[in-house]
Design a protein around this motif. Structure first.
Motif, PDB file in Angstrom:
ATOM      1  N   LYS A  59       3.025  -2.851  -6.522  1.00 52.10           N
ATOM      2  CA  LYS A  59       3.586  -2.403  -5.290  1.00 52.10           C
ATOM      3  C   LYS A  59       5.093  -3.083  -5.117  1.00 52.10           C
ATOM      4  CE  LYS A  59       1.155  -3.198  -1.690  1.00 52.10           C
ATOM      5  NZ  LYS A  59       0.084  -3.733  -0.536  1.00 52.10           N
ATOM      6  N   TRP A  60       5.442  -4.167  -5.352  1.00 55.87           N
ATOM      7  CA  TRP A  60       6.757  -4.792  -5.617  1.00 55.87           C
ATOM      8  C   TRP A  60       7.771  -4.017  -6.085  1.00 55.87           C
ATOM      9  CZ3 TRP A  60       9.157  -7.364  -9.788  1.00 55.87           C
ATOM     10  CH2 TRP A  60      10.307  -7.653  -9.476  1.00 55.87           C
ATOM     11  N   MET A  61       7.231  -3.393  -7.335  1.00 51.61           N
ATOM     12  CA  MET A  61       8.240  -2.632  -8.167  1.00 51.61           C
ATOM     13  C   MET A  61       8.516  -1.528  -7.434  1.00 51.61           C
ATOM     14  SD  MET A  61       6.572  -3.338 -12.058  1.00 51.61           S
ATOM     15  CE  MET A  61       7.591  -1.930 -12.507  1.00 51.61           C
ATOM     16  N   PHE A  62       7.496  -0.801  -6.880  1.00 47.86           N
ATOM     17  CA  PHE A  62       7.855   0.403  -6.263  1.00 47.86           C
ATOM     18  C   PHE A  62       8.057   0.382  -4.718  1.00 47.86           C
ATOM     19  CE2 PHE A  62       5.833   1.660 -10.153  1.00 47.86           C
ATOM     20  CZ  PHE A  62       6.722   2.669 -10.839  1.00 47.86           C
ATOM     21  N   ASP A  63       8.271  -0.672  -4.108  1.00 43.58           N
ATOM     22  CA  ASP A  63       8.710  -1.057  -2.812  1.00 43.58           C
ATOM     23  C   ASP A  63       9.699  -0.252  -2.441  1.00 43.58           C
ATOM     24  OD1 ASP A  63       7.660  -2.595  -0.292  1.00 43.58           O
ATOM     25  OD2 ASP A  63       9.965  -3.146  -0.524  1.00 43.58           O
ATOM     26  N   THR A  64       9.762   0.341  -1.260  1.00 45.85           N
ATOM     27  CA  THR A  64      11.010   1.231  -0.476  1.00 45.85           C
ATOM     28  C   THR A  64      12.019   0.445  -0.418  1.00 45.85           C
ATOM     29  OG1 THR A  64       9.222   2.576   0.622  1.00 45.85           O
ATOM     30  CG2 THR A  64      11.462   2.588   1.188  1.00 45.85           C
ATOM     31  N   GLY A 105      12.173  -2.669  -3.827  1.00 50.09           N
ATOM     32  CA  GLY A 105      11.616  -2.398  -5.384  1.00 50.09           C
ATOM     33  C   GLY A 105      12.603  -2.414  -6.254  1.00 50.09           C
ATOM     34  N   ASN A 108      13.868   1.156  -7.700  1.00 52.66           N
ATOM     35  CA  ASN A 108      14.634   1.610  -7.019  1.00 52.66           C
ATOM     36  C   ASN A 108      16.087   1.203  -7.021  1.00 52.66           C
ATOM     37  OD1 ASN A 108      12.976   3.583  -5.924  1.00 52.66           O
ATOM     38  ND2 ASN A 108      12.911   2.504  -3.860  1.00 52.66           N
TER      39      ASN A 108
END
Length: 331
Positions: free
Chosen positions: A160-165, A168, A171
């Motif tokens: 969730k942290w890696m792909f956070d908006t 992340g 990103n």
């Protein structure tokens, strides 16, 4: 010694005829008793495990089947209404619901994709481990076991942290590439893209088991066969296809079946990734059954969905057993 004594000494002792019903060999058990004892031994050894399975799984499974054929909601749970049997009404309602079939198709595609990626990546890593030095293999195995032993909630939180908006790391790294604008990109804005992220999480957690198992299977491949194939002019691909793959087939069938069962039963990854409220485009059979039972309070409807899921998994197990029997017959 006299002639009479010599004659008497040479006469062998008289053998008594065996009594009816005896085997003729004193102290030896009959073949029937031995066979019965051999047949009973596996059941005696399995009895404790079977007892635990009946106690742990028997009642929930019976209760699941019972609820599937009843009208059981919140009123029945609190005792305000009596529970009534409705026959196949829950399944008729379920099979006429287009959303249910969309969830079934989504679950099958999700599980199939996760299994394919898991097996391909696992096989590639297992083959590469055969080519590296011993200390490198040990380090990789330690890393695989560490990732495999990580609790699902922890690994899901990390993803969730890696792909956070907003914060992340993925990103941030992709935004550094020339011509790529990933600042503030929401990976869960669409169902397919969000499910791809969840599939990546599932594959990441399943690959270590596949790699370790395939690595153990590769040690059983005779090196003489591979060398003979190379001497005959076969390349690496043909050696793998015609020598390595047939020997690994029982292990691959087992891993594929287990992975399919596990991936069709994925729940915590979706539930935690979507903060306990998966949207419609993220629903799989497990989360759909949970929402139907504990969010809508339609326990009989949720039980019907769970029972259909169990039947689908039993179909997978039946295919696995058939394949294993075929392999046994060939061997």
């Amino acid at each position: 010694m006299s002639a009479a004594e010599t004659t008497t000494a040479k006469v062998p002792p008289t053998r008594q005829a065996p009594s009816p019903g005896s085997t003729g060999t004193p102290g030896k058990k009959t073949g029937r008793t031995s066979r019965n004892g051999t047949a009973a031994a596996p059941w005696a050894l399995l009895a404790p495990c079977l007892l635990v399975l009946v106690l742990v799984l028997g009642y929930p499974l019976v209760r699941l089947v019972t609820l599937s054929f009843q009208d059981f909601g919140k009123s029945q749970l609190w005792g305000f209404k009596e529970t009534t049997t409705v026959g196949l009404a829950n399944f008729t309602k379920l099979f006429s619901d287009g959303e249910f079939w969309a969830v079934v198709v989504r679950t099958i595609l999700f599980a199939a994709g996760a299994v394919i990626f898991t097996m391909v990546i696992g096989m590639m890593i297992a083959l590469l481990l055969q080519k590296v030095a011993g200390w490198v293999k040990i380090l990789i195995n330690v890393a695989l076991i560490a990732s495999w032993g990580m609790p699902i909630v922890v690994s899901t939180t990390v993803f969730k942290w890696m792909f956070d908006t907003d914060y992340g790391v993925l990103n941030y790294l992709l935004d550094k590439l020339p011509g790529v604008d990933m600042n503030g990109h929401n990976w869960f804005a669409s169902g397919p893209q969000g499910l791809a992220v969840i599939m990546l999480l599932v594959v990441w957690g399943a690959v270590p088991f596949v790699v370790i198992t395939l690595s153990a299977g590769l040690t059983q491949v005779p090196k003489e066969l591979e060398e003979a194939a190379r001497l005959d002019g076969a390349g690496a691909i043909k050696v793998f296809r015609y020598v390595t793959l047939p020997i690994l087939k029982p292990i691959i069938v087992m891993l594929t079946t287990l992975s399919l069962i596990w991936d069709m039963g994925v729940f915590p990854q979706v539930f935690v990734m979507r903060n306990g409220h998966p949207e419609a485009e993220f629903q799989l059979l497990t989360t759909y059954s949970y929402d139907k039972a504990f969010v809508v309070n339609d326990y009989s409807g949720g039980s019907a969905i769970a029972l259909v899921t169990v039947l689908l998994l039993l179909g997978v197990v039946a295919v696995y057993m058939r394949q294993m029997l075929k392999i046994g017959e060939v061997e």
